[in-house]
Design an enzyme around this catalytic site. Structure first.
Site, PDB file in Angstrom:
ATOM      1  N   TYR A   1      -0.842  10.524 -11.428  1.00 35.85           N
ATOM      2  CA  TYR A   1      -1.809  10.280 -12.491  1.00 35.85           C
ATOM      3  C   TYR A   1      -2.681   9.072 -12.181  1.00 35.85           C
ATOM      4  CZ  TYR A   1       0.794   6.245 -14.347  1.00 35.85           C
ATOM      5  OH  TYR A   1       1.385   5.025 -14.493  1.00 35.85           O
TER       6      TYR A   1
ATOM      7  N   ARG B   1      -7.045   6.471  -4.776  1.00 34.57           N
ATOM      8  CA  ARG B   1      -5.589   6.322  -4.974  1.00 34.57           C
ATOM      9  C   ARG B   1      -4.965   7.644  -5.413  1.00 34.57           C
ATOM     10  NH1 ARG B   1      -3.739   1.652  -8.957  1.00 34.57           N
ATOM     11  NH2 ARG B   1      -4.493   3.138 -10.490  1.00 34.57           N
TER      12      ARG B   1
ATOM     13  N   ARG C   1      11.778  27.386 -11.818  1.00 34.42           N
ATOM     14  CA  ARG C   1      12.408  26.112 -11.459  1.00 34.42           C
ATOM     15  C   ARG C   1      13.222  26.225 -10.165  1.00 34.42           C
ATOM     16  NH1 ARG C   1      16.928  22.932 -11.983  1.00 34.42           N
ATOM     17  NH2 ARG C   1      16.473  20.731 -12.334  1.00 34.42           N
TER      18      ARG C   1
ATOM     19  N   HIS D   1      14.033  23.247  -6.758  1.00 30.69           N
ATOM     20  CA  HIS D   1      13.657  21.913  -6.292  1.00 30.69           C
ATOM     21  C   HIS D   1      12.601  21.937  -5.179  1.00 30.69           C
ATOM     22  CE1 HIS D   1      17.064  20.719  -8.671  1.00 30.69           C
ATOM     23  NE2 HIS D   1      16.825  19.444  -8.426  1.00 30.69           N
TER      24      HIS D   1
ATOM     25  N   LYS E   1       1.366   6.676  -7.396  1.00 27.80           N
ATOM     26  CA  LYS E   1       1.241   6.590  -8.859  1.00 27.80           C
ATOM     27  C   LYS E   1       1.800   7.878  -9.459  1.00 27.80           C
ATOM     28  CE  LYS E   1      -1.865   4.651 -12.366  1.00 27.80           C
ATOM     29  NZ  LYS E   1      -0.913   3.688 -12.916  1.00 27.80           N
TER      30      LYS E   1
ATOM     31  N   GLU F   1       6.250  -6.707  -9.420  1.00 26.33           N
ATOM     32  CA  GLU F   1       5.118  -6.580 -10.346  1.00 26.33           C
ATOM     33  C   GLU F   1       5.699  -6.466 -11.748  1.00 26.33           C
ATOM     34  OE1 GLU F   1       2.998  -2.847  -9.757  1.00 26.33           O
ATOM     35  OE2 GLU F   1       4.852  -1.854  -9.186  1.00 26.33           O
TER      36      GLU F   1
ATOM     37  N   LEU G   1       2.715  -0.917  -7.075  1.00 23.10           N
ATOM     38  CA  LEU G   1       1.522  -0.087  -7.164  1.00 23.10           C
ATOM     39  C   LEU G   1       0.321  -0.969  -6.817  1.00 23.10           C
ATOM     40  CD1 LEU G   1       0.389   2.733  -8.083  1.00 23.10           C
ATOM     41  CD2 LEU G   1      -0.352   1.507 -10.118  1.00 23.10           C
TER      42      LEU G   1
HETATM   43  N1  PDD Z   1      -0.638   1.253 -15.105  1.00 24.42           N
HETATM   44  N2  PDD Z   1       1.543  -1.668 -11.596  1.00 24.42           N
HETATM   45  C1  PDD Z   1       2.037  -0.700 -12.390  1.00 24.42           C
HETATM   46  C2  PDD Z   1       3.481  -0.392 -12.320  1.00 24.42           C
HETATM   47  C3  PDD Z   1       1.187  -0.007 -13.271  1.00 24.42           C
HETATM   48  O1  PDD Z   1       1.676   0.967 -14.036  1.00 24.42           O
HETATM   49  C4  PDD Z   1      -0.189  -0.362 -13.324  1.00 24.42           C
HETATM   50  C5  PDD Z   1      -1.153   0.326 -14.233  1.00 24.42           C
HETATM   51  C6  PDD Z   1      -0.652  -1.391 -12.486  1.00 24.42           C
HETATM   52  C7  PDD Z   1      -2.094  -1.814 -12.461  1.00 24.42           C
HETATM   53  O2  PDD Z   1      -2.892  -0.861 -11.815  1.00 24.42           O
HETATM   54  P1  PDD Z   1      -4.428  -0.672 -12.179  1.00 24.42           P
HETATM   55  O3  PDD Z   1      -5.056  -1.993 -12.032  1.00 24.42           O
HETATM   56  O4  PDD Z   1      -4.903   0.310 -11.177  1.00 24.42           O
HETATM   57  O5  PDD Z   1      -4.508  -0.156 -13.588  1.00 24.42           O
HETATM   58  C8  PDD Z   1       0.240  -2.012 -11.625  1.00 24.42           C
HETATM   59  C9  PDD Z   1      -1.437   2.101 -15.927  1.00 24.42           C
HETATM   60  C10 PDD Z   1      -2.544   1.427 -16.642  1.00 24.42           C
HETATM   61  C11 PDD Z   1      -0.545   2.935 -16.817  1.00 24.42           C
HETATM   62  O6  PDD Z   1       0.447   3.422 -16.303  1.00 24.42           O
HETATM   63  O7  PDD Z   1      -0.837   3.115 -17.999  1.00 24.42           O
END
Ligand code: PDD
Length: 284
Positions: free
Chosen positions: A33, A52, A100, A102, A147, A180, A205
């Site tokens: 996503y 990304r 379903r 895997h 992501k 993070e 991320l």
């Molecule tokens: N999340 N790290 C994580 C684990 C995140 O989920 C996000 C953003 C970021 C920052 O990434 P960016 O600057 O590209 O938004 C870092 C989004 C906003 C979410 O899951 O809602």
């Protein structure tokens, strides 16, 4: 006003929208996503988000992916239909729907949903306040650079912050190095006036906002290091802030029982917030 979403070929009314019961996103979290900010009807750093998204799909070996032209058209149509001035776009692409099992299905087309939402919290005056955070052991898998919609560890960490009257959980690894936060990247300005953030590798991320702040920092007189730091270094930092699409630049003034920068918003954090807003006003 009804809100419109896009699901697998159709614009649908939000409250009536449906996906297939055997979508692999539902059964295996087999999907990726993006959350993209909208500023004055314009997408913030759309091409970086697309890069990304394609990288995530590639790392998960998706055999079919939507084209960037298609994503661009649908996203802009969702902005138009929902009259989004300031808000967010959520795009989710799953491997597809199939019985379903895997292993990857053969010849299955991806499934997709695009949701638009009005409101961007970091525009609100309340966002000028610093937030408090707790620290928590990072329990996620080792491919945090993807992501993926598999976010259970992030969900639990964010909920834990909430139940501790905090805004975020800042995560650390088995050596006490900060990775993070559960929904954002973490930055510190240390006592030597150096800006530090974790390297963009598989442990975090690589945020789009992070990338933008790096660019902004290059034009300011501060030394930047993509270098990890420990929880103790963070407690002693002169400034700590978070970055992300939905929060912009967010000052952190308390972590666990430690006040950061005397509970005030620091010079550099203020500067980055200001410069980021200035950048947003230049996008077209
Ligand atoms: N999340 N790290 C994580 C684990 C995140 O989920 C996000 C953003 C970021 C920052 O990434 P960016 O600057 O590209 O938004 C870092 C989004 C906003 C979410 O899951 O809602």
């Amino acid at each position: 006003m009804s809100r419109y979403v896009y699901v697998n070929g159709k614009y649908q009314i939000y409250k009536d929208s449906t996906t297939h019961v055997e979508d692999r996103g539902l059964q295996f979290s087999d999907g990726v996503y993006e959350v993209i900010g909208v500023w004055k009807n314009r997408l913030i750093d759309f091409s970086l988000h697309l890069d990304r998204l394609y990288r995530s799909m590639n790392e998960l070996c998706f055999s079919s992916v939507p084209s960037s032209k298609f994503l661009s058209i649908v996203t802009r149509e969702i902005i138009r239909l929902n009259k989004i001035n300031y808000g967010t776009i959520y795009i989710q692409v799953n491997r597809g729907k199939s019985k379903r099992n895997h292993t990857f299905p053969d010849n299955t087309k991806y499934t997709i949903s695009v949701i638009g939402r009005n409101g961007l919290s970091f525009r609100e005056p309340s966002n000028n306040k610093g937030i408090s955070a707790i620290t928590l052991r990072d329990q996620r898998w080792d491919r945090r650079d993807i992501k993926s919609v598999s976010l259970l560890a992030n969900v639990l960490a964010k909920q834990k912050a909430l139940s501790n009257n905090s805004f975020e959980s800042i995560l650390f690894d088995h050596n006490n190095f900060v990775t993070e936060a559960s929904t954002a990247n973490v930055w510190i300005v240390n006592q030597n006036n150096e800006l530090l953030t974790h390297p963009a590798n598989n442990k975090i991320l690589g945020g789009v906002t992070r990338k933008r702040i790096m660019k902004i920092a290059e034009n300011l007189k501060i030394n930047i290091y993509e270098k990890s730091f420990t929880v103790d270094e963070m407690y002693k930092a002169s400034e700590v802030f978070l970055t992300g699409t939905t929060i912009g630049v967010k000052p952190v003034i308390k972590i666990d029982n430690y006040n950061i920068s005397k509970s005030e918003i620091g010079f550099w954090t203020t500067k980055f917030k200001y410069e980021y807003m200035r950048f947003l006003d230049t996008i077209n």
